[in-house]
Structures are given as structure tokens and as C-alpha cells.
Design a protein around this motif. Structure first.
Motif, PDB file in Angstrom:
ATOM      1  N   ARG A  69       0.834  -1.208   0.000  1.00  0.00           N
ATOM      2  CA  ARG A  69       0.000   0.000   0.000  1.00  0.00           C
ATOM      3  C   ARG A  69       0.873   1.264   0.000  1.00  0.00           C
ATOM      4  NH1 ARG A  69      -2.601  -2.888  -1.695  1.00  0.00           N
ATOM      5  NH2 ARG A  69      -4.303  -4.166  -0.900  1.00  0.00           N
ATOM      6  N   LEU A  70       1.963   1.197   0.755  1.00  0.00           N
ATOM      7  CA  LEU A  70       2.871   2.340   0.828  1.00  0.00           C
ATOM      8  C   LEU A  70       3.500   2.616  -0.547  1.00  0.00           C
ATOM      9  CD1 LEU A  70       4.508   4.488   2.364  1.00  0.00           C
ATOM     10  CD2 LEU A  70       6.091   2.690   3.069  1.00  0.00           C
ATOM     11  N   ILE A  71       3.895   1.548  -1.226  1.00  0.00           N
ATOM     12  CA  ILE A  71       4.484   1.714  -2.565  1.00  0.00           C
ATOM     13  C   ILE A  71       3.442   2.301  -3.518  1.00  0.00           C
ATOM     14  CG2 ILE A  71       5.437   0.460  -4.561  1.00  0.00           C
ATOM     15  CD1 ILE A  71       6.873  -1.373  -2.535  1.00  0.00           C
ATOM     16  N   GLU A  72       2.183   1.844  -3.379  1.00  0.00           N
ATOM     17  CA  GLU A  72       1.114   2.417  -4.214  1.00  0.00           C
ATOM     18  C   GLU A  72       0.916   3.907  -3.921  1.00  0.00           C
ATOM     19  OE1 GLU A  72      -2.126  -0.999  -5.241  1.00  0.00           O
ATOM     20  OE2 GLU A  72      -1.971  -0.516  -3.115  1.00  0.00           O
ATOM     21  N   THR A  73       1.149   4.293  -2.660  1.00  0.00           N
ATOM     22  CA  THR A  73       0.991   5.698  -2.274  1.00  0.00           C
ATOM     23  C   THR A  73       2.021   6.598  -2.946  1.00  0.00           C
ATOM     24  OG1 THR A  73       0.129   5.001  -0.126  1.00  0.00           O
ATOM     25  CG2 THR A  73       0.889   7.267  -0.260  1.00  0.00           C
ATOM     26  N   VAL A  74       3.265   6.107  -3.067  1.00  0.00           N
ATOM     27  CA  VAL A  74       4.335   6.975  -3.601  1.00  0.00           C
ATOM     28  C   VAL A  74       4.590   6.751  -5.099  1.00  0.00           C
ATOM     29  CG1 VAL A  74       5.472   7.244  -1.373  1.00  0.00           C
ATOM     30  CG2 VAL A  74       6.214   5.408  -2.900  1.00  0.00           C
ATOM     31  N   THR A  75       3.835   5.815  -5.710  1.00  0.00           N
ATOM     32  CA  THR A  75       3.993   5.607  -7.157  1.00  0.00           C
ATOM     33  C   THR A  75       2.636   5.793  -7.832  1.00  0.00           C
ATOM     34  OG1 THR A  75       3.577   3.217  -7.034  1.00  0.00           O
ATOM     35  CG2 THR A  75       5.866   3.912  -6.843  1.00  0.00           C
ATOM     36  N   GLU A  76       2.670   5.836  -9.156  1.00  0.00           N
ATOM     37  CA  GLU A  76       1.423   5.976  -9.910  1.00  0.00           C
ATOM     38  C   GLU A  76       1.346   4.822 -10.903  1.00  0.00           C
ATOM     39  OE1 GLU A  76       0.701   9.527 -12.576  1.00  0.00           O
ATOM     40  OE2 GLU A  76      -0.127  10.251 -10.676  1.00  0.00           O
ATOM     41  N   ASP A  77       0.151   4.290 -11.101  1.00  0.00           N
ATOM     42  CA  ASP A  77      -0.086   3.210 -12.076  1.00  0.00           C
ATOM     43  C   ASP A  77       0.551   1.877 -11.698  1.00  0.00           C
ATOM     44  OD1 ASP A  77      -1.442   5.056 -13.640  1.00  0.00           O
ATOM     45  OD2 ASP A  77       0.357   5.614 -14.762  1.00  0.00           O
ATOM     46  N   ALA A  78       0.898   1.684 -10.436  1.00  0.00           N
ATOM     47  CA  ALA A  78       1.381   0.357 -10.033  1.00  0.00           C
ATOM     48  C   ALA A  78       0.172  -0.579  -9.995  1.00  0.00           C
ATOM     49  CB  ALA A  78       2.029   0.414  -8.665  1.00  0.00           C
ATOM     50  N   VAL A  79       0.366  -1.831 -10.378  1.00  0.00           N
ATOM     51  CA  VAL A  79      -0.730  -2.807 -10.335  1.00  0.00           C
ATOM     52  C   VAL A  79      -0.343  -3.931  -9.381  1.00  0.00           C
ATOM     53  CG1 VAL A  79      -2.173  -4.389 -11.673  1.00  0.00           C
ATOM     54  CG2 VAL A  79      -1.321  -2.278 -12.733  1.00  0.00           C
ATOM     55  N   VAL A  80      -1.167  -4.130  -8.362  1.00  0.00           N
ATOM     56  CA  VAL A  80      -0.904  -5.172  -7.365  1.00  0.00           C
ATOM     57  C   VAL A  80      -2.063  -6.159  -7.390  1.00  0.00           C
ATOM     58  CG1 VAL A  80      -0.698  -5.635  -4.886  1.00  0.00           C
ATOM     59  CG2 VAL A  80       0.409  -3.613  -5.858  1.00  0.00           C
ATOM     60  N   GLU A  81      -1.774  -7.420  -7.639  1.00  0.00           N
ATOM     61  CA  GLU A  81      -2.828  -8.454  -7.584  1.00  0.00           C
ATOM     62  C   GLU A  81      -2.401  -9.535  -6.607  1.00  0.00           C
ATOM     63  OE1 GLU A  81      -3.689 -10.130 -11.455  1.00  0.00           O
ATOM     64  OE2 GLU A  81      -3.514  -8.150 -12.396  1.00  0.00           O
ATOM     65  N   VAL A  82      -3.259  -9.805  -5.634  1.00  0.00           N
ATOM     66  CA  VAL A  82      -2.962 -10.853  -4.651  1.00  0.00           C
ATOM     67  C   VAL A  82      -4.085 -11.890  -4.747  1.00  0.00           C
ATOM     68  CG1 VAL A  82      -2.624 -11.349  -2.194  1.00  0.00           C
ATOM     69  CG2 VAL A  82      -1.864  -9.164  -3.128  1.00  0.00           C
ATOM     70  N   ASN A  83      -3.737 -13.185  -4.762  1.00  0.00           N
ATOM     71  CA  ASN A  83      -4.803 -14.197  -4.843  1.00  0.00           C
ATOM     72  C   ASN A  83      -5.520 -14.325  -3.496  1.00  0.00           C
ATOM     73  OD1 ASN A  83      -2.993 -15.593  -3.260  1.00  0.00           O
ATOM     74  ND2 ASN A  83      -2.898 -17.414  -4.546  1.00  0.00           N
ATOM     75  N   GLU A  84      -6.595 -15.117  -3.473  1.00  0.00           N
ATOM     76  CA  GLU A  84      -7.462 -15.168  -2.290  1.00  0.00           C
ATOM     77  C   GLU A  84      -6.733 -15.591  -1.019  1.00  0.00           C
ATOM     78  OE1 GLU A  84     -11.212 -17.300  -2.533  1.00  0.00           O
ATOM     79  OE2 GLU A  84     -11.598 -16.330  -4.467  1.00  0.00           O
ATOM     80  N   THR A  85      -5.802 -16.532  -1.154  1.00  0.00           N
ATOM     81  CA  THR A  85      -5.118 -17.029   0.048  1.00  0.00           C
ATOM     82  C   THR A  85      -3.931 -16.151   0.418  1.00  0.00           C
ATOM     83  OG1 THR A  85      -3.825 -18.457  -1.405  1.00  0.00           O
ATOM     84  CG2 THR A  85      -5.729 -19.457  -0.307  1.00  0.00           C
ATOM     85  N   GLY A  86      -3.603 -15.185  -0.441  1.00  0.00           N
ATOM     86  CA  GLY A  86      -2.456 -14.319  -0.151  1.00  0.00           C
ATOM     87  C   GLY A  86      -1.121 -14.982  -0.409  1.00  0.00           C
ATOM     88  N   THR A  87      -1.164 -16.164  -1.090  1.00  0.00           N
ATOM     89  CA  THR A  87       0.100 -16.892  -1.314  1.00  0.00           C
ATOM     90  C   THR A  87       0.740 -16.549  -2.658  1.00  0.00           C
ATOM     91  OG1 THR A  87      -1.187 -18.738  -2.194  1.00  0.00           O
ATOM     92  CG2 THR A  87      -0.546 -18.871   0.128  1.00  0.00           C
ATOM     93  N   GLN A  88       0.029 -15.778  -3.491  1.00  0.00           N
ATOM     94  CA  GLN A  88       0.632 -15.358  -4.756  1.00  0.00           C
ATOM     95  C   GLN A  88       0.420 -13.855  -4.953  1.00  0.00           C
ATOM     96  OE1 GLN A  88      -1.148 -15.681  -8.724  1.00  0.00           O
ATOM     97  NE2 GLN A  88       0.584 -16.962  -9.328  1.00  0.00           N
ATOM     98  N   LEU A  89       1.497 -13.183  -5.389  1.00  0.00           N
ATOM     99  CA  LEU A  89       1.424 -11.746  -5.645  1.00  0.00           C
ATOM    100  C   LEU A  89       1.936 -11.472  -7.055  1.00  0.00           C
ATOM    101  CD1 LEU A  89       1.463  -8.628  -4.806  1.00  0.00           C
ATOM    102  CD2 LEU A  89       3.829  -9.040  -4.152  1.00  0.00           C
ATOM    103  N   LYS A  90       1.140 -10.702  -7.798  1.00  0.00           N
ATOM    104  CA  LYS A  90       1.625 -10.203  -9.095  1.00  0.00           C
ATOM    105  C   LYS A  90       1.786  -8.699  -8.942  1.00  0.00           C
ATOM    106  CE  LYS A  90      -0.382 -13.777 -12.004  1.00  0.00           C
ATOM    107  NZ  LYS A  90      -1.405 -14.106 -13.018  1.00  0.00           N
ATOM    108  N   TYR A  91       2.954  -8.206  -9.311  1.00  0.00           N
ATOM    109  CA  TYR A  91       3.237  -6.782  -9.117  1.00  0.00           C
ATOM    110  C   TYR A  91       3.830  -6.177 -10.382  1.00  0.00           C
ATOM    111  CZ  TYR A  91       5.689  -2.583  -7.435  1.00  0.00           C
ATOM    112  OH  TYR A  91       6.163  -1.300  -7.278  1.00  0.00           O
ATOM    113  N   LYS A  92       3.161  -5.131 -10.870  1.00  0.00           N
ATOM    114  CA  LYS A  92       3.689  -4.379 -12.007  1.00  0.00           C
ATOM    115  C   LYS A  92       4.015  -2.985 -11.488  1.00  0.00           C
ATOM    116  CE  LYS A  92       2.102  -2.366 -16.387  1.00  0.00           C
ATOM    117  NZ  LYS A  92       1.853  -0.985 -15.941  1.00  0.00           N
ATOM    118  N   PRO A  93       5.316  -2.623 -11.470  1.00  0.00           N
ATOM    119  CA  PRO A  93       5.692  -1.342 -10.880  1.00  0.00           C
ATOM    120  C   PRO A  93       5.145  -0.157 -11.667  1.00  0.00           C
ATOM    121  CG  PRO A  93       7.647  -2.609 -11.554  1.00  0.00           C
ATOM    122  CD  PRO A  93       6.456  -3.366 -12.007  1.00  0.00           C
ATOM    123  N   GLY A  94       4.901   0.930 -10.957  1.00  0.00           N
ATOM    124  CA  GLY A  94       4.453   2.150 -11.615  1.00  0.00           C
ATOM    125  C   GLY A  94       5.573   3.176 -11.673  1.00  0.00           C
TER     126      GLY A  94
END
Length: 375
Positions: free
Chosen positions: A50-75
Motif C-alpha cells: 500500500r505504501l508503494i502504491e501511495t508513492v507511485t502511480e499506475d502500479a498494479v498489485v494483484e494478490v490471490n485469495e489465500t495471499g500466497t501469490q502476488l503479481k506486481y507491475k511497478p508504476g
């Protein structure tokens, strides 16, 4: 953007996010604590995203239901002023500061952000260490002193926090490569003790014990007391000490710890079977001895700052940096692997058998802050 880099597990989470953002590399992290009783991302890791999303623009964060997989596209790193972030209470503000300060340097605008939560805990470097030591290391890389600051507005220890700091970071076009191998001799020791919602006796005891160890070795020892009361004392009782040794060549080595009088365990539950707490004077003596141990290892930074040092060297202009550290810490070694994977920068590592230290060299990746307005 190429295809996403795939990595596994929860280790080096902060670093992977930081290096992924700096190098504009998408990542997918699989198997995040998938075998744990409580699988997936921890509150502090989600808070960091969330902090990274606050200081960047257009970052895409996807977390699966169990929280065991994260997809991150930097902004794009934006920076900005008057930002606020409430840090999760499972880790202290120190956990968030290291990646944040490096990101902010490459922002579009200078950063000013209030971070709220736990300012001091035994696990992460304290906000005092960040102020006395981390910021000094950054200045070596050509970062202007003006606009680089951390103000401790209120203290907060575990479990309930209530601390608040104000971080300001200027932007840079590039970082300057360093030739930093001379440790010099320790010329002075500085430090501070703090207490929140407990008597100042704890501070006096820690300070007295720490001074007792240093006074045999050098005359210039100064440890200040920082007792906080009322709204500046956060929500939980505790006390701590932070010490820094400054050398003749401008190196800073630090050691700190905090004692929370209401300890919690990993899951955030209050730890009922509290280990017997050491008397405060033992805490003071222990940290003083730990600092001497760090100095003895040699190198231009202490072991907790190795990772940051290597990331800064790898982010420099495409010029040769050469640094000396004591024994390579496990975190330092992991950092070198991650730097190679994300930034393509490989260090040459040469032990110096005479001193027991290690010399590392690398050519910086030439990271340039493209969004910064040319002044």
C-alpha cells in the motif's frame, strides 16, 4: 515491460519489491508461506505494498485469495508532499523506511510523508538509527543534505504503536559512485535512550551501563535521554537505547534495541509466557558490547546496513564503486543475489585476510531519474 520475473517464497520481500520498482521489472511471487499455519502475506507486507502504491502511480498489485501469490507491475515513482501512511503494527517503521528512502530518491517530486506505527522494536533498525546512521550513508552517494531528514514526532512501541515520524527525501538525477574502503578510528560515540509510559529510571540505568563500557575506551561519549510523555509517548509502555560510533573517516556504525513491556508474538497475540526481562542496565551493556562487536568486524557500515550499501552501489552511475564491509551478513549475500537478478549488476568479492574484511567492487547500473525535471 518484458515478461514477469518469477520468484518464490516470502524472503527478501521488501528488496524484491524495491528492485522490481527501480528496474521496472514485473514480478510474480509464488508460494508465499503456502505451508504455514497462517499462509500468505503478513499485515506488514500488505502495508508495504500500500505504501508503494501511495508513492507511485499506475502500479498494479494483484494478490490471490489465500495471499500466497502476488503479481506486481511497478508504476512511476512520484514522491509528493503531505502524504500519510499507517504502518501495520506487526513490524516497526524501520521495516518500511529502507525501501521507501531509496525509491523516493528517484521520484518525480521530493517526498514528505508521515509514517505512523511502531518507532522502536528489537527486530528492525529503530528510527533513531535511521536518523543517525542510515541518512549519513546516503549522503556518501551525492544525495543533498538539504531536504533529507527524519523527525520523530512521537514514540510508539509494540504492541499498540502510536508513534509518528515525518520523513523528507529530495530527488536525485543519479547517484555518485563511491570509493569507500577506509574505516578510520572511532572518534566519538553518540546515542540516545528513550522511554514511553514508564519511569525514566530505565533510561538512566541503560545510559550508565553503556557509558561504563565505553569510558574505558574513549573520552568522547555522549548519550542523551529522550523521555516522552502524554500524546508523544504512544500507546504502549517501553524503553530502548540506540548507539552510534562515528569514525575519523566519516563512517557510522550503529546498534539499538527496544524493550516492549507488553510483548506480542508473531501473530500479534500478546505473549503471555513473557521471557524474564533483563534489567535495564543489562540492556544498556548488551547494546554497548554489540556496537563494539560491530566495530571490531571492520568495514565502513555495520552488518544491518550492508544490503542498503550494495543497493546504492548497484544503482549508481555506470562507474566503479569500491566498498569494504566486515563479515558478509546472510542478508548482505541475499541482496547481492537479488541485485544480480533484477539489475544485472555483479559484484566482485575479495576477502582481505589481513583484516578479516571483504572488499566489494561493482560498476553501477546507471539508474537515471527520468522523471525529475532538469533544473
Amino acid at each position: 515491460m518484458g515478461k514477469a520475473k518469477k520468484v518464490k517464497g516470502s524472503q527478501c520481500f521488501r528488496q524484491r519489491l524495491l528492485l522490481s520498482t527501480l528496474s521496472s521489472t514485473r514480478i510474480t511471487i509464488d508460494d508465499i508461506r503456502s505451508d504455514d499455519m497462517i499462509p500468505g502475506l503478513r499485515p506488514h507486507e500488505i502495508s508495504l505494498l500500500r505504501l508503494i502504491e501511495t508513492v507511485t502511480e499506475d502500479a498494479v498489485v494483484e494478490v490471490n485469495e489465500t495471499g500466497t501469490q502476488l503479481k506486481y507491475k511497478p508504476g512511476i515513482i512520484m514522491g509528493g508532499k503531505n502524504l500519510v501512511h499507517n504502518c501495520a503494527l506487526s513490524r516497526s517503521i524501520g521495516y518500511y523506511l529502507e525501501p521507501l528512502v531509496v525509491l523516493a530518491l528517484f521520484g518525480k517530486k521530493p517526498l514528505s510523508i508521515r509514517l505512523r506505527g511502531i518507532t522502536n522494536d528489537p527486530r528492525d533498525p529503530s528510527v533513531d538509527t535511521f536518523r543517525s546512521t542510515t541518512l549519513q550513508i546516503l549522503k556518501r552517494f551525492g544525495i543533498p543534505e538539504e531536504g533529507l531528514d527524519l523527525k520523530i514526532e512521537s514514540r510508539g512501541v509494540a504492541p499498540d504503536g502510536g508513534g509518528e515520524v515525518l520523513l523528507t527525501v529530495p530527488t536525485v538525477k543519479t547517484l555518485t559512485a563511491v570509493h569507500w574502503v577506509e574505516e578510520g578510528m572511532v572518534k566519538r560515540i553518540r546515542g540516545s535512550t528513550f522511554s514511553t509510559r514508564v519511569t525514566t529510571d530505565f533510561e538512566h540505568s541503560m545510559r550508565f551501563a553503556a557509558r561504563g563500557i565505553f569510558n574505558n575506551l574513549l573520552p568522547d561519549v555522549h548519550i542523551i535521554l529522550d523521555h516522552r510523555a502524554g500524546s508523544q509517548a504512544g500507546k504502549s509502555p517501553g524503553y530502548g537505547i540506540s548507539l552510534v560510533a562515528e569514525t575519523t573517516t566519516g563512517c557510522y556504525m550503529s546498534a539499538d534495541t527496544t524493550v516492549s513491556c507488553l510483548r506480542t508474538d508473531e501473530t500479534g497475540e500478546i505473549d503471555v509466557e513473557k521471557k524474564e526481562r533483563l534489567p535495564a542496565e543489562d540492556t544498556g551493556a548488551e547494546i554497548a558490547s554489540w556496537l563494539l562487536h560491530e566495530i571490531e568486524k571492520g568495514g565502513v557500515v555495520d552488518s544491518t546496513h550492508q544490503g542498503l550499501l550494495f543497493i546504492l552501489c548497484a544503482s549508481c552511475e555506470p562507474d566503479l564503486s569500491k566498498v569494504r564491509v566486515g563479515t558478509l551478513s546472510p542478508y548482505g549475500v541475499e541482496t547481492l543475489r537479488n541485485i544480480k537478478e533484477f539489475m544485472g549488476v555483479q559484484f566482485t568479492i575479495k576477502p582481505d585476510p589481513l583484516t578479516g574484511t571483504v572488499i566489494l567492487k561493482c560498476v553501477g547500473s546507471g539508474l537515471v531519474n527520468l522523471s525529475r525535471k532538469l533544473s
